[in-house]
Design a protein around this motif. Structure first.
Motif, PDB file in Angstrom:
ATOM      1  N   TRP A  57       0.843  -1.192   0.000  1.00  0.00           N
ATOM      2  CA  TRP A  57       0.000   0.000   0.000  1.00  0.00           C
ATOM      3  C   TRP A  57       0.877   1.240   0.000  1.00  0.00           C
ATOM      4  O   TRP A  57       1.916   1.270   0.647  1.00  0.00           O
ATOM      5  CB  TRP A  57      -0.889   0.017   1.239  1.00  0.00           C
ATOM      6  CG  TRP A  57      -1.928  -1.041   1.274  1.00  0.00           C
ATOM      7  CD1 TRP A  57      -3.231  -0.920   0.887  1.00  0.00           C
ATOM      8  CD2 TRP A  57      -1.776  -2.390   1.733  1.00  0.00           C
ATOM      9  NE1 TRP A  57      -3.889  -2.109   1.072  1.00  0.00           N
ATOM     10  CE2 TRP A  57      -3.018  -3.037   1.585  1.00  0.00           C
ATOM     11  CE3 TRP A  57      -0.701  -3.124   2.241  1.00  0.00           C
ATOM     12  CZ2 TRP A  57      -3.228  -4.355   1.932  1.00  0.00           C
ATOM     13  CZ3 TRP A  57      -0.902  -4.445   2.584  1.00  0.00           C
ATOM     14  CH2 TRP A  57      -2.164  -5.048   2.431  1.00  0.00           C
ATOM     15  N   ASP A  58       0.434   2.273  -0.707  1.00  0.00           N
ATOM     16  CA  ASP A  58       1.072   3.585  -0.682  1.00  0.00           C
ATOM     17  C   ASP A  58       0.507   4.290   0.544  1.00  0.00           C
ATOM     18  O   ASP A  58      -0.521   4.963   0.478  1.00  0.00           O
ATOM     19  CB  ASP A  58       0.758   4.346  -1.974  1.00  0.00           C
ATOM     20  CG  ASP A  58       1.573   5.619  -2.117  1.00  0.00           C
ATOM     21  OD1 ASP A  58       2.148   6.087  -1.109  1.00  0.00           O
ATOM     22  OD2 ASP A  58       1.619   6.150  -3.233  1.00  0.00           O
ATOM     23  N   ALA A  59       1.164   4.100   1.679  1.00  0.00           N
ATOM     24  CA  ALA A  59       0.660   4.622   2.951  1.00  0.00           C
ATOM     25  C   ALA A  59       1.838   4.947   3.867  1.00  0.00           C
ATOM     26  O   ALA A  59       2.864   4.272   3.819  1.00  0.00           O
ATOM     27  CB  ALA A  59      -0.254   3.594   3.623  1.00  0.00           C
ATOM     28  N   ALA A  60       1.669   5.954   4.698  1.00  0.00           N
ATOM     29  CA  ALA A  60       2.737   6.405   5.589  1.00  0.00           C
ATOM     30  C   ALA A  60       2.686   5.769   6.970  1.00  0.00           C
ATOM     31  O   ALA A  60       3.590   5.959   7.772  1.00  0.00           O
ATOM     32  CB  ALA A  60       2.692   7.919   5.734  1.00  0.00           C
ATOM     33  N   ALA A  61       1.626   5.012   7.260  1.00  0.00           N
ATOM     34  CA  ALA A  61       1.488   4.408   8.582  1.00  0.00           C
ATOM     35  C   ALA A  61       0.654   3.143   8.501  1.00  0.00           C
ATOM     36  O   ALA A  61      -0.238   3.021   7.651  1.00  0.00           O
ATOM     37  CB  ALA A  61       0.836   5.387   9.551  1.00  0.00           C
ATOM     38  N   ILE A  62       0.928   2.225   9.395  1.00  0.00           N
ATOM     39  CA  ILE A  62       0.166   0.977   9.468  1.00  0.00           C
ATOM     40  C   ILE A  62      -1.310   1.274   9.734  1.00  0.00           C
ATOM     41  O   ILE A  62      -2.193   0.602   9.210  1.00  0.00           O
ATOM     42  CB  ILE A  62       0.768   0.052  10.540  1.00  0.00           C
ATOM     43  CG1 ILE A  62       2.124  -0.461  10.056  1.00  0.00           C
ATOM     44  CG2 ILE A  62      -0.162  -1.095  10.872  1.00  0.00           C
ATOM     45  CD1 ILE A  62       2.915  -1.229  11.080  1.00  0.00           C
ATOM     46  N   ALA A  63      -1.580   2.315  10.496  1.00  0.00           N
ATOM     47  CA  ALA A  63      -2.961   2.677  10.827  1.00  0.00           C
ATOM     48  C   ALA A  63      -3.778   3.028   9.582  1.00  0.00           C
ATOM     49  O   ALA A  63      -5.010   2.990   9.611  1.00  0.00           O
ATOM     50  CB  ALA A  63      -2.974   3.846  11.799  1.00  0.00           C
ATOM     51  N   PHE A  94       6.109   5.403  -4.500  1.00  0.00           N
ATOM     52  CA  PHE A  94       5.124   5.368  -3.425  1.00  0.00           C
ATOM     53  C   PHE A  94       5.188   6.745  -2.773  1.00  0.00           C
ATOM     54  O   PHE A  94       6.164   7.072  -2.088  1.00  0.00           O
ATOM     55  CB  PHE A  94       5.455   4.260  -2.418  1.00  0.00           C
ATOM     56  CG  PHE A  94       5.161   2.872  -2.923  1.00  0.00           C
ATOM     57  CD1 PHE A  94       4.026   2.194  -2.512  1.00  0.00           C
ATOM     58  CD2 PHE A  94       6.009   2.251  -3.816  1.00  0.00           C
ATOM     59  CE1 PHE A  94       3.746   0.921  -2.978  1.00  0.00           C
ATOM     60  CE2 PHE A  94       5.748   0.980  -4.293  1.00  0.00           C
ATOM     61  CZ  PHE A  94       4.607   0.308  -3.873  1.00  0.00           C
ATOM     62  N   ASN A  95       4.176   7.571  -3.008  1.00  0.00           N
ATOM     63  CA  ASN A  95       4.195   8.970  -2.572  1.00  0.00           C
ATOM     64  C   ASN A  95       4.180   9.156  -1.058  1.00  0.00           C
ATOM     65  O   ASN A  95       4.833  10.053  -0.541  1.00  0.00           O
ATOM     66  CB  ASN A  95       3.013   9.727  -3.184  1.00  0.00           C
ATOM     67  CG  ASN A  95       3.188   9.916  -4.666  1.00  0.00           C
ATOM     68  OD1 ASN A  95       4.174  10.476  -5.105  1.00  0.00           O
ATOM     69  ND2 ASN A  95       2.240   9.420  -5.454  1.00  0.00           N
ATOM     70  N   ALA A  96       3.428   8.333  -0.352  1.00  0.00           N
ATOM     71  CA  ALA A  96       3.297   8.498   1.092  1.00  0.00           C
ATOM     72  C   ALA A  96       4.302   7.649   1.864  1.00  0.00           C
ATOM     73  O   ALA A  96       4.787   8.042   2.918  1.00  0.00           O
ATOM     74  CB  ALA A  96       1.875   8.140   1.529  1.00  0.00           C
ATOM     75  N   GLY A  97       4.612   6.478   1.349  1.00  0.00           N
ATOM     76  CA  GLY A  97       5.465   5.499   2.024  1.00  0.00           C
ATOM     77  C   GLY A  97       5.024   4.111   1.604  1.00  0.00           C
ATOM     78  O   GLY A  97       4.203   3.969   0.688  1.00  0.00           O
ATOM     79  N   ILE A  98       5.542   3.083   2.262  1.00  0.00           N
ATOM     80  CA  ILE A  98       5.168   1.705   1.925  1.00  0.00           C
ATOM     81  C   ILE A  98       4.778   0.947   3.175  1.00  0.00           C
ATOM     82  O   ILE A  98       5.524   0.921   4.158  1.00  0.00           O
ATOM     83  CB  ILE A  98       6.318   0.942   1.236  1.00  0.00           C
ATOM     84  CG1 ILE A  98       6.705   1.582  -0.091  1.00  0.00           C
ATOM     85  CG2 ILE A  98       5.930  -0.529   1.016  1.00  0.00           C
ATOM     86  CD1 ILE A  98       7.881   0.907  -0.790  1.00  0.00           C
ATOM     87  N   VAL A  99       3.609   0.341   3.115  1.00  0.00           N
ATOM     88  CA  VAL A  99       3.186  -0.651   4.093  1.00  0.00           C
ATOM     89  C   VAL A  99       3.003  -1.944   3.314  1.00  0.00           C
ATOM     90  O   VAL A  99       2.445  -1.936   2.215  1.00  0.00           O
ATOM     91  CB  VAL A  99       1.860  -0.252   4.790  1.00  0.00           C
ATOM     92  CG1 VAL A  99       1.349  -1.380   5.680  1.00  0.00           C
ATOM     93  CG2 VAL A  99       2.057   1.021   5.607  1.00  0.00           C
ATOM     94  N   MET A 100       3.499  -3.064   3.863  1.00  0.00           N
ATOM     95  CA  MET A 100       3.355  -4.335   3.162  1.00  0.00           C
ATOM     96  C   MET A 100       2.881  -5.416   4.118  1.00  0.00           C
ATOM     97  O   MET A 100       3.021  -5.306   5.335  1.00  0.00           O
ATOM     98  CB  MET A 100       4.666  -4.755   2.500  1.00  0.00           C
ATOM     99  CG  MET A 100       5.779  -5.123   3.433  1.00  0.00           C
ATOM    100  SD  MET A 100       7.246  -5.636   2.503  1.00  0.00           S
ATOM    101  CE  MET A 100       8.354  -6.025   3.857  1.00  0.00           C
ATOM    102  N   ALA A 101       2.295  -6.442   3.525  1.00  0.00           N
ATOM    103  CA  ALA A 101       1.868  -7.618   4.273  1.00  0.00           C
ATOM    104  C   ALA A 101       1.854  -8.785   3.303  1.00  0.00           C
ATOM    105  O   ALA A 101       1.785  -8.604   2.090  1.00  0.00           O
ATOM    106  CB  ALA A 101       0.483  -7.418   4.884  1.00  0.00           C
TER     107      ALA A 101
END
Length: 127
Positions: A57-63, A94-101
């Motif tokens: 996900w292009d996301a800055a936090a796990i939340a 990834f503009n915001a960051g990376i969260v992966m699972a």
């Protein structure tokens, strides 16, 4: 989950190598700021019968990510008993960051461990 990060020496410079030796359906924050992804290697050789899906996900936090609810921005597949490498020469921003699972189904709601004591390993190169 066992995540390690190191800086790649030599050309190309500025790349960061990230390895997770036990990625499951638990979210992992790779970066909380903009990065470009250049390579992914998924090692699923210890699992003789079940495929593996790396979801990002292009996301800055796990939340910001709810597994099974938020559709991943990218899904990378690795067949059972194989290693799969994806090379992205121009990079994937990834503009915001990376969260992966990781998961063993596309819905990201289950994770069936390969075999007792055998983990799936995910390696990334980012900048």
């Amino acid at each position: 989950m066992a995540v390690a990060t190191s800086t790649v020496q030599g050309p190309p410079s500025g790349l960061t190598y990230i390895i997770d030796t036990a990625l499951t359906k638990t979210d992992v924050l790779v970066s909380s700021s903009a990065v470009t992804l250049y390579q992914i290697k998924i090692t699923n050789t210890g699992n003789a019968t079940t495929a593996y899906y790396l979801q990002m996900w292009d996301a800055a936090a796990i939340a910001n990510v709810a597994l099974g609810t938020n559709k991943p921005d990218n899904i990378f597949y690795c067949a059972a008993a194989t290693t799969q490498t994806y090379v992205i020469p121009a990079g994937q921003l990834f503009n915001a960051g990376i969260v992966m699972a990781g998961s063993t189904d596309l819905a990201a709601v289950t994770y069936t461990p390969p075999n007792p004591g055998v983990s799936v390993t995910v390696e990334l190169l980012i900048k």
